[in-house]
Design an enzyme around this catalytic site. Sequence first.
Site, mmCIF file in Angstrom:
data_model
loop_
_atom_site.group_PDB
_atom_site.id
_atom_site.type_symbol
_atom_site.label_atom_id
_atom_site.label_comp_id
_atom_site.label_asym_id
_atom_site.label_seq_id
_atom_site.Cartn_x
_atom_site.Cartn_y
_atom_site.Cartn_z
ATOM 1 N N LEU A 281 0.817 -1.214 0.000
ATOM 2 C CA LEU A 281 0.000 0.000 0.000
ATOM 3 C C LEU A 281 0.852 1.266 0.000
ATOM 4 C CD1 LEU A 281 -2.789 -1.085 2.500
ATOM 5 C CD2 LEU A 281 -2.817 -1.149 -0.003
ATOM 6 N N ASP A 282 2.157 1.117 0.133
ATOM 7 C CA ASP A 282 3.057 2.258 0.146
ATOM 8 C C ASP A 282 3.170 2.854 -1.256
ATOM 9 O OD1 ASP A 282 5.391 3.635 1.778
ATOM 10 O OD2 ASP A 282 6.156 3.201 -0.242
ATOM 11 N N LEU A 283 2.987 4.172 -1.336
ATOM 12 C CA LEU A 283 3.028 4.841 -2.634
ATOM 13 C C LEU A 283 4.388 4.681 -3.309
ATOM 14 C CD1 LEU A 283 1.576 6.603 -4.707
ATOM 15 C CD2 LEU A 283 2.349 8.609 -3.405
#
Length: 179
Positions: A135-137
């Site tokens: 989920l980390d950009l």
Amino acid sequence: MQKLAAKHGPAPFAPHPFPERSPYGVLLSSIVGQQLSGKAADTIWQRLSSRFALEPEVLWQARTEDLRAVGLSNAKARYVQDLSRFALEGGLLGIETQTDEEIIRHLTQVKGIGVWTVQMFLMFGLGRPDVWPVLDLGIRKGAQKLYGISERQALEELGERFRPYRSHAAWYLWRVLEP
């Protein structure tokens, strides 16, 4: 990935040496830096550390308005106090012996600490080698640039290629984005 490893050296996770840091300090830093630029987070951290001893006893008792005065929002001031209460109640004792899943369940009880924050704690606080924060950009952007993928399912599948060293792969994906 091999070119990135050659260029940047070993990722700072087990089995490589990694800096040991206090769980409280790592989580406190994560809360302070959430949704801020690095420069803004550093400024607030410097103000906080120059005004307060960064200890659970001190920050739990700090007045919200004093925490706000160093640049924390109302919400972050409450999160800092909740983390401090949690630490004082023994919530961080022995945490390094728990599994990743146990730590995620345990720490997300604290206001202001979500799954992403715990994943960063697992990687940079405990040096865990197999965390895959899809989920980390930055992970999504790095994977898009290096592999042409950014959808969650494709990222999950990509991560399986790097198990049991997904933290290392994530670290190199972040390096892809550096100028």
